[in-house]
Design a protein around this motif. Structure first.
Motif, PDB file in Angstrom:
ATOM      1  N   ASP A 225       0.843  -1.197   0.000  1.00 47.83           N
ATOM      2  CA  ASP A 225       0.000   0.000   0.000  1.00 47.83           C
ATOM      3  C   ASP A 225       0.878   1.247   0.000  1.00 47.83           C
ATOM      4  OD1 ASP A 225       0.819   0.356   2.741  1.00 47.83           O
ATOM      5  OD2 ASP A 225      -0.738  -1.066   3.317  1.00 47.83           O
ATOM      6  N   LEU A 226       0.222   2.392  -0.163  1.00 47.22           N
ATOM      7  CA  LEU A 226       0.939   3.660  -0.264  1.00 47.22           C
ATOM      8  C   LEU A 226       1.653   4.003   1.037  1.00 47.22           C
ATOM      9  CD1 LEU A 226       1.629   6.141  -1.955  1.00 47.22           C
ATOM     10  CD2 LEU A 226      -0.569   7.123  -1.291  1.00 47.22           C
ATOM     11  N   ILE A 227       1.061   3.667   2.181  1.00 45.17           N
ATOM     12  CA  ILE A 227       1.700   3.949   3.470  1.00 45.17           C
ATOM     13  C   ILE A 227       3.027   3.211   3.573  1.00 45.17           C
ATOM     14  CG2 ILE A 227       1.517   3.626   5.970  1.00 45.17           C
ATOM     15  CD1 ILE A 227      -1.471   4.138   5.718  1.00 45.17           C
ATOM     16  N   THR A 228       3.037   1.930   3.188  1.00 43.72           N
ATOM     17  CA  THR A 228       4.271   1.141   3.233  1.00 43.72           C
ATOM     18  C   THR A 228       5.315   1.718   2.287  1.00 43.72           C
ATOM     19  OG1 THR A 228       3.048  -0.868   3.788  1.00 43.72           O
ATOM     20  CG2 THR A 228       5.258  -1.148   2.889  1.00 43.72           C
ATOM     21  N   ALA A 229       4.890   2.093   1.093  1.00 42.14           N
ATOM     22  CA  ALA A 229       5.826   2.666   0.114  1.00 42.14           C
ATOM     23  C   ALA A 229       6.448   3.949   0.641  1.00 42.14           C
ATOM     24  CB  ALA A 229       5.099   2.936  -1.200  1.00 42.14           C
ATOM     25  N   LYS A 230       5.657   4.794   1.285  1.00 44.46           N
ATOM     26  CA  LYS A 230       6.191   6.030   1.864  1.00 44.46           C
ATOM     27  C   LYS A 230       7.136   5.730   3.028  1.00 44.46           C
ATOM     28  CE  LYS A 230       2.410   9.214   0.694  1.00 44.46           C
ATOM     29  NZ  LYS A 230       1.307  10.061   1.254  1.00 44.46           N
ATOM     30  N   THR A 231       6.790   4.749   3.855  1.00 53.00           N
ATOM     31  CA  THR A 231       7.636   4.372   4.985  1.00 53.00           C
ATOM     32  C   THR A 231       8.999   3.906   4.510  1.00 53.00           C
ATOM     33  OG1 THR A 231       5.705   3.747   6.308  1.00 53.00           O
ATOM     34  CG2 THR A 231       7.831   2.834   6.991  1.00 53.00           C
ATOM     35  N   PHE A 232       9.032   3.214   3.356  1.00 54.22           N
ATOM     36  CA  PHE A 232      10.261   2.607   2.857  1.00 54.22           C
ATOM     37  C   PHE A 232      10.936   3.486   1.805  1.00 54.22           C
ATOM     38  CE2 PHE A 232      11.555  -2.060   3.343  1.00 54.22           C
ATOM     39  CZ  PHE A 232      12.899  -1.721   3.408  1.00 54.22           C
ATOM     40  N   SER A 233      10.816   4.799   1.941  1.00 54.72           N
ATOM     41  CA  SER A 233      11.466   5.686   0.984  1.00 54.72           C
ATOM     42  C   SER A 233      12.110   6.861   1.710  1.00 54.72           C
ATOM     43  CB  SER A 233      10.451   6.214  -0.042  1.00 54.72           C
ATOM     44  OG  SER A 233      11.089   7.031  -1.011  1.00 54.72           O
ATOM     45  N   ASP A 234      13.391   7.056   1.484  1.00 54.13           N
ATOM     46  CA  ASP A 234      14.134   8.194   2.018  1.00 54.13           C
ATOM     47  C   ASP A 234      15.227   8.551   1.012  1.00 54.13           C
ATOM     48  OD1 ASP A 234      15.107  10.179   3.686  1.00 54.13           O
ATOM     49  OD2 ASP A 234      16.416   8.788   4.792  1.00 54.13           O
ATOM     50  N   PRO A 235      15.141   9.729   0.348  1.00 49.72           N
ATOM     51  CA  PRO A 235      14.160  10.810   0.480  1.00 49.72           C
ATOM     52  C   PRO A 235      12.729  10.324   0.233  1.00 49.72           C
ATOM     53  CG  PRO A 235      16.018  11.463  -0.899  1.00 49.72           C
ATOM     54  CD  PRO A 235      16.123   9.997  -0.709  1.00 49.72           C
ATOM     55  N   PRO A 236      11.742  11.198   0.576  1.00 41.66           N
ATOM     56  CA  PRO A 236      10.336  10.789   0.467  1.00 41.66           C
ATOM     57  C   PRO A 236       9.968  10.313  -0.926  1.00 41.66           C
ATOM     58  CG  PRO A 236      10.519  12.847   1.680  1.00 41.66           C
ATOM     59  CD  PRO A 236      11.878  12.554   1.127  1.00 41.66           C
ATOM     60  N   LEU A 237       9.001   9.403  -0.962  1.00 40.71           N
ATOM     61  CA  LEU A 237       8.491   8.869  -2.223  1.00 40.71           C
ATOM     62  C   LEU A 237       7.916  10.001  -3.071  1.00 40.71           C
ATOM     63  CD1 LEU A 237       7.870   6.027  -3.600  1.00 40.71           C
ATOM     64  CD2 LEU A 237       5.536   6.370  -2.754  1.00 40.71           C
ATOM     65  N   ASN A 238       8.245  10.000  -4.359  1.00 41.56           N
ATOM     66  CA  ASN A 238       7.660  10.948  -5.301  1.00 41.56           C
ATOM     67  C   ASN A 238       6.274  10.449  -5.706  1.00 41.56           C
ATOM     68  OD1 ASN A 238      10.011  12.619  -5.477  1.00 41.56           O
ATOM     69  ND2 ASN A 238      10.941  11.098  -6.829  1.00 41.56           N
ATOM     70  N   ILE A 239       5.256  11.304  -5.627  1.00 47.58           N
ATOM     71  CA  ILE A 239       3.905  10.868  -5.967  1.00 47.58           C
ATOM     72  C   ILE A 239       3.205  11.936  -6.811  1.00 47.58           C
ATOM     73  CG2 ILE A 239       3.608   9.384  -3.944  1.00 47.58           C
ATOM     74  CD1 ILE A 239       1.975  11.596  -2.642  1.00 47.58           C
ATOM     75  N   ILE A 240       2.205  11.490  -7.570  1.00 51.33           N
ATOM     76  CA  ILE A 240       1.363  12.395  -8.353  1.00 51.33           C
ATOM     77  C   ILE A 240       0.115  11.616  -8.764  1.00 51.33           C
ATOM     78  CG2 ILE A 240       2.274  11.870 -10.657  1.00 51.33           C
ATOM     79  CD1 ILE A 240       2.221  14.965 -11.149  1.00 51.33           C
ATOM     80  N   THR A 241      -0.963  12.338  -9.074  1.00 51.11           N
ATOM     81  CA  THR A 241      -2.210  11.714  -9.497  1.00 51.11           C
ATOM     82  C   THR A 241      -2.160  11.374 -10.994  1.00 51.11           C
ATOM     83  OG1 THR A 241      -3.431  12.959  -7.838  1.00 51.11           O
ATOM     84  CG2 THR A 241      -4.712  12.014  -9.622  1.00 51.11           C
ATOM     85  N   MET A 242      -2.800  10.261 -11.348  1.00 51.86           N
ATOM     86  CA  MET A 242      -2.794   9.777 -12.728  1.00 51.86           C
ATOM     87  C   MET A 242      -4.178   9.222 -13.067  1.00 51.86           C
ATOM     88  SD  MET A 242      -0.786   6.378 -14.011  1.00 51.86           S
ATOM     89  CE  MET A 242      -1.894   5.373 -13.012  1.00 51.86           C
ATOM     90  N   ARG A 243      -4.559   9.337 -14.312  1.00 48.95           N
ATOM     91  CA  ARG A 243      -5.817   8.720 -14.749  1.00 48.95           C
ATOM     92  C   ARG A 243      -5.533   7.740 -15.877  1.00 48.95           C
ATOM     93  NH1 ARG A 243     -10.925   8.705 -13.928  1.00 48.95           N
ATOM     94  NH2 ARG A 243     -12.385   8.176 -15.611  1.00 48.95           N
ATOM     95  N   LYS A 244      -6.079   6.529 -15.748  1.00 54.86           N
ATOM     96  CA  LYS A 244      -5.950   5.509 -16.793  1.00 54.86           C
ATOM     97  C   LYS A 244      -7.202   5.533 -17.654  1.00 54.86           C
ATOM     98  CE  LYS A 244      -5.337   0.577 -17.708  1.00 54.86           C
ATOM     99  NZ  LYS A 244      -6.616   0.307 -18.392  1.00 54.86           N
ATOM    100  N   ALA A 245      -6.989   5.609 -18.961  1.00 50.56           N
ATOM    101  CA  ALA A 245      -8.093   5.539 -19.919  1.00 50.56           C
ATOM    102  C   ALA A 245      -7.664   4.627 -21.056  1.00 50.56           C
ATOM    103  CB  ALA A 245      -8.447   6.927 -20.445  1.00 50.56           C
ATOM    104  N   GLY A 246      -8.193   3.408 -21.051  1.00 49.59           N
ATOM    105  CA  GLY A 246      -7.810   2.446 -22.083  1.00 49.59           C
ATOM    106  C   GLY A 246      -6.351   2.065 -21.959  1.00 49.59           C
ATOM    107  N   THR A 247      -5.588   2.345 -23.009  1.00 52.59           N
ATOM    108  CA  THR A 247      -4.172   1.961 -23.011  1.00 52.59           C
ATOM    109  C   THR A 247      -3.246   3.153 -22.750  1.00 52.59           C
ATOM    110  OG1 THR A 247      -4.065   2.266 -25.419  1.00 52.59           O
ATOM    111  CG2 THR A 247      -4.586   0.042 -24.597  1.00 52.59           C
ATOM    112  N   SER A 248      -3.791   4.239 -22.231  1.00 51.02           N
ATOM    113  CA  SER A 248      -2.942   5.400 -21.956  1.00 51.02           C
ATOM    114  C   SER A 248      -3.117   5.885 -20.519  1.00 51.02           C
ATOM    115  CB  SER A 248      -3.253   6.537 -22.936  1.00 51.02           C
ATOM    116  OG  SER A 248      -4.532   7.069 -22.687  1.00 51.02           O
ATOM    117  N   PHE A 249      -2.047   6.443 -19.994  1.00 51.34           N
ATOM    118  CA  PHE A 249      -2.050   7.122 -18.713  1.00 51.34           C
ATOM    119  C   PHE A 249      -1.994   8.624 -18.986  1.00 51.34           C
ATOM    120  CE2 PHE A 249       0.099   3.480 -16.194  1.00 51.34           C
ATOM    121  CZ  PHE A 249      -1.140   3.023 -15.753  1.00 51.34           C
TER     122      PHE A 249
END
Length: 368
Positions: A225-249
């Motif tokens: 999950d996202l909490i685990t990924a953030k816990t296991f990242s130093d520097p902090p995990l890079n994140i951003i919102t994404m939308r999937k539509a068919g075969t494209s992000f």
């Protein structure tokens, strides 16, 4: 085996540990990884018998030890607030567990000399702890834990006060010593890099819950999950919102790219993507790499590596790249990201890129 069954610890109105179940096998190294106040020390105190759970049961090799005090358990502990006997010499401090156990003089001397050599304490064996530096006192407490040869060894950030060279040596040596003795070795740290260096198994903690437990490299590469990924990242995990539509992000900010093959089957919708700082690069890793134009907000140069702080739309990222780079603040640079390396999480923060990894040991949290 040490087994925690639905352990909860409540103090006043606060829940310090929430419904944790965990099985630790003999001869294994187990890292508790989490930020300050995530519950690492509280969980170790419960394992040690210093605190009693509000609910749940602890057993060691099949024997219920839930209410058994620490002095009646086969354990050795070194916490952040380490303790030595101030009136005893370093030699006697290290020897004390073996004397209590009734070991003979020769066995005691051999064990003390060996532990003192490992901890670089040989010149100080006739001093008292008050005549040692803080780091030397910490090493004295570690040496005593080694000679005790206990079935369960609990170390709470024990290397924090030591110099870099000795810290690196002990990270390699301590797991070997305890594994050879068949000890259950539990090591708490706030540093993801230390967990990776130690190896073994890792349990990630957040707000008193274990979010994942398994082989360290699996938890790092395949966070549940996202909490685990953030816990296991130093520097902090890079994140951003994404939308999937068919075969494209389509990524926030307007750019898009083809969905990697291993993610084609996930439903269309909105997701959070995460990626490690070293997954951003100044040159494309392969033909699938995606180019992103970002603004530099700060630079940190360590000598062999550079941390480039970036802003993309409203997101703040960090790129870790080898070599010395000195970009001007507010300059625009092109960076590259390999879509194959993306971690993808649904709107509830659950990973959609991996199933729960197989691991040595089991963990459960009733709140997850």
């Amino acid at each position: 085996m040490l087994e925690l069954d639905s352990i909860t610890k409540v103090v006043g109105a606060q829940t310090h540990i929430s419904d944790v179940s965990l099985r630790l096998e003999r001869g294994t190294l187990n890292v508790l990884l989490g930020p300050t106040l995530s519950g690492k020390t509280s969980l170790m105190r419960l394992m040690a018998g210093l605190d009693k759970p509000t609910h749940g049961r602890l057993s060691f090799d099949g024997v219920d030890v839930t209410g058994v005090p620490p002095q009646k358990r086969d354990i050795a502990m070194v916490f952040q607030q380490f303790i030595n006997y101030p009136t005893m010499t370093v030699y006697e401090n290290i020897a004390s567990p073996m004397r209590v156990a009734g070991a003979d003089k020769k066995a005691i001397d051999e064990a003390v000399q060996s532990a003192a050599e490992l901890m670089k304490l040989t010149p100080y064996l006739q001093r008292t702890p008050l005549n040692l530096s803080g780091g030397q006192q910490q090493r004295c407490a570690l040496a005593r834990a080694i000679v005790k040869n206990a079935g369960l060894v609990l170390l709470d950030e024990p290397l924090a006060n030591l110099d870099y060279k000795l810290r690196e040596e002990l990270r390699a040596e301590l797991p070997r010593i305890f594994a050879e003795a068949g000890t259950i070795f539990v090591y708490a740290t706030t540093e993801p890099s230390e967990a990776l260096l130690l190896g073994g198994n890792t349990a990630t903690l957040s707000e008193g819950c274990i979010t994942q437990f398994g082989k360290t490299i699996d938890v790092f590469r395949q966070p549940r999950d996202l909490i685990t990924a953030k816990t296991f990242s130093d520097p902090p995990l890079n994140i951003i919102t994404m939308r999937k539509a068919g075969t494209s992000f389509q990524i926030e900010g307007g750019f898009g790219f083809a969905v990697p093959p291993h993610l084609v089957s996930i439903p269309d919708g909105t997701y959070t993507i995460g990626f490690q700082p070293h997954h951003l690069s100044l040159t494309p890793a392969n033909a699938a790499s995606v180019a992103i134009n970002a603004s530099v907000t700060a630079m940190e140069i360590t000598g062999s590596e550079s941390f480039v702080h970036l802003r993309y739309v409203d997101a703040r990222w960090v790129m870790l790249t080898s070599g010395v780079h000195d970009f001007d603040v507010d300059s625009q640079i092109e960076v590259f990201l390999d879509p194959q390396l993306l971690l993808v999480f649904d709107e509830q923060g659950r990973s959609v890129t991996t199933s729960q990894p197989n691991a040595t040991g089991e963990a459960r949290n009733g709140t997850n």
